[in-house]
Design an enzyme around this catalytic site. Structure first.
Site, PDB file in Angstrom:
ATOM      1  N   LEU A  64       4.117  -4.595 -16.798  1.00  0.00           N
ATOM      2  CA  LEU A  64       4.393  -3.274 -17.359  1.00  0.00           C
ATOM      3  C   LEU A  64       3.256  -2.779 -18.241  1.00  0.00           C
ATOM      4  O   LEU A  64       3.475  -2.155 -19.272  1.00  0.00           O
ATOM      5  CB  LEU A  64       5.705  -3.312 -18.151  1.00  0.00           C
ATOM      6  CG  LEU A  64       6.934  -3.779 -17.368  1.00  0.00           C
ATOM      7  CD1 LEU A  64       8.134  -3.932 -18.290  1.00  0.00           C
ATOM      8  CD2 LEU A  64       7.242  -2.816 -16.223  1.00  0.00           C
TER       9      LEU A  64
ATOM     10  N   SER B 217      -5.261   3.596  -6.219  1.00  0.00           N
ATOM     11  CA  SER B 217      -6.368   4.351  -6.800  1.00  0.00           C
ATOM     12  C   SER B 217      -5.839   5.548  -7.581  1.00  0.00           C
ATOM     13  O   SER B 217      -4.848   6.169  -7.198  1.00  0.00           O
ATOM     14  CB  SER B 217      -7.326   4.844  -5.706  1.00  0.00           C
ATOM     15  OG  SER B 217      -8.399   5.576  -6.269  1.00  0.00           O
TER      16      SER B 217
ATOM     17  N   GLY C   2      -5.805   5.410 -11.262  1.00  0.00           N
ATOM     18  CA  GLY C   2      -5.837   4.972 -12.648  1.00  0.00           C
ATOM     19  C   GLY C   2      -4.806   5.668 -13.515  1.00  0.00           C
ATOM     20  O   GLY C   2      -4.031   6.512 -13.055  1.00  0.00           O
TER      21      GLY C   2
ATOM     22  N   LYS D  94      -9.116  -0.558  -0.121  1.00  0.00           N
ATOM     23  CA  LYS D  94      -9.336  -0.278  -1.544  1.00  0.00           C
ATOM     24  C   LYS D  94     -10.657  -0.882  -2.022  1.00  0.00           C
ATOM     25  O   LYS D  94     -11.360  -0.289  -2.855  1.00  0.00           O
ATOM     26  CB  LYS D  94      -8.175  -0.841  -2.365  1.00  0.00           C
ATOM     27  CG  LYS D  94      -8.317  -0.650  -3.884  1.00  0.00           C
ATOM     28  CD  LYS D  94      -8.522   0.811  -4.276  1.00  0.00           C
ATOM     29  CE  LYS D  94      -8.283   1.093  -5.753  1.00  0.00           C
ATOM     30  NZ  LYS D  94      -8.992   0.224  -6.681  1.00  0.00           N
TER      31      LYS D  94
ATOM     32  N   GLU E 108     -17.007   4.425  -4.703  1.00  0.00           N
ATOM     33  CA  GLU E 108     -16.909   4.943  -6.080  1.00  0.00           C
ATOM     34  C   GLU E 108     -18.146   4.569  -6.887  1.00  0.00           C
ATOM     35  O   GLU E 108     -18.694   5.394  -7.633  1.00  0.00           O
ATOM     36  CB  GLU E 108     -15.653   4.391  -6.729  1.00  0.00           C
ATOM     37  CG  GLU E 108     -15.430   4.767  -8.167  1.00  0.00           C
ATOM     38  CD  GLU E 108     -14.236   4.012  -8.738  1.00  0.00           C
ATOM     39  OE1 GLU E 108     -14.452   3.169  -9.632  1.00  0.00           O
ATOM     40  OE2 GLU E 108     -13.101   4.255  -8.286  1.00  0.00           O
TER      41      GLU E 108
END
Length: 310
Positions: free
Chosen positions: A8, A127, A129, A178, A185
């Site tokens: 979490l 992806s 964030g 990914k 990126e």
């Protein structure tokens, strides 16, 4: 759907919050009692252990036995933490259950885990964030098609919508896509950094925020990363203030280059960006200082600062 979420932190909480907002029931657990309590305040049912989470998922909302199988999303750090969590889950999993690994695991590790787990295992490249909390993530999923279809309602909620996720293929493919995404990126961040470095050292006295804003309105190179460049210059100044020339990270970029070498696919831009990232641990460059700040923009990663504002 009833979903169990283990882990979490910033990303795990987004999975919880977006699932709850879409009307799904969530059972949540984290090693941090405070994180679990915070999820409970948001509307999740708290569990005090992995075993307790599984027990709660085994019961339907009316207290009867749940015969549909458990749906569990892991958002724990890649590596040993994933294996440790799977070991805790193992006594409670069967062939009708589905486990999603939403972290940045290496695709070969995901294949190994899929083969060694009784439940259906979905490797889910994530992806966007923490900055995507409101809009939703982009999700790249690998694993059994039936398990993916079972989780579509949750993927719709956590992603930007139905177009924000898809099944890439067999086990490992989600984290593979990914991995390559992260390599791309790296190269994009390097290109923006070099361009702005030339502008900063060039023959005109330019306002970098103005350049970024103008480019991002109709120019060919407009993008979210360019929006984050604008944000960085607005908040840090044209010279990026005390932002250090130190770009953290590198694992997924390294994996991308290693895979490219193995497959004999040339990726010079990605390789150069990775090399620059490693070299940033030495002396400072403007382009890498911007990349440092961009990582905060899209991932809320801590910004390394130069001591004394030098």
């Amino acid at each position: 759907m009833e979903l169990g979420v283990i882990g979490l932190g910033r990303m795990g909480r987004i999975v919880v919050d977006r699932s709850l907002a879409a009307g799904h029931d969530v059972v949540a657990f984290d090693l941090s009692a405070e994180a679990t309590a915070a999820a409970a305040e948001a509307g999740a049912e708290p569990a005090d252990s992995v075993a307790d989470l599984c027990d709660r998922l085994d019961e339907s909302t009316d207290g009867e036995e749940n015969e549909g199988g458990k749906r569990i999303w892991l958002m724990v750090p890649a590596g040993d933490a994933v294996d440790a969590t799977l070991a805790d889950l193992e006594p409670h999993l069967g062939s009708e259950d589905v486990v999603v690994d939403g972290g940045n695991s290496h695709f070969e590790e995901s294949v190994r885990r899929a083969e060694g787990t009784d439940a259906a295992y979905l490797d889910c490249g994530t992806s966007g964030g923490p900055a995507s909390a409101e809009e939703g993530f982009s999700l790249m999923v690998g694993g059994p098609e039936w398990a993916y279809e079972e989780l579509v309602p949750v993927f719709d909620a956590v992603a930007t919508g139905p177009d924000g996720h898809d099944r890439m293929g067999e086990s490992g493919s989600g984290h593979y896509v990914k991995m390559v995404h992260n390599g791309v990126e790296y190269a994009l961040m390097q290109a923006y950094g070099e361009g702005f470095e030339l502008l900063a050292e060039g023959r005109y006295d330019l306002e970098m925020e103005s350049v970024a804003r103008t480019w991002n309105n109709g120019a060919v190179i407009r993008s979210w990363l360019l929006e984050l460049c604008e944000e960085a210059f607005r908040e840090e100044g044209d010279d990026l203030g005390d932002v250090a020339d130190h770009v953290a990270g590198g694992s997924t970029g390294t994996w991308t280059v290693e895979e490219a070498l193995e497959r004999e696919v040339p990726v010079p831009l990605i390789y150069t960006a990775l090399a620059e990232r490693f070299d940033s641990r030495n002396e400072g460059r403007f382009s890498r200082r911007l990349a440092n700040r961009l990582r905060y923009g899209f991932g809320r990663h801590e910004v390394a600062r130069r001591s004394g504002g030098e």
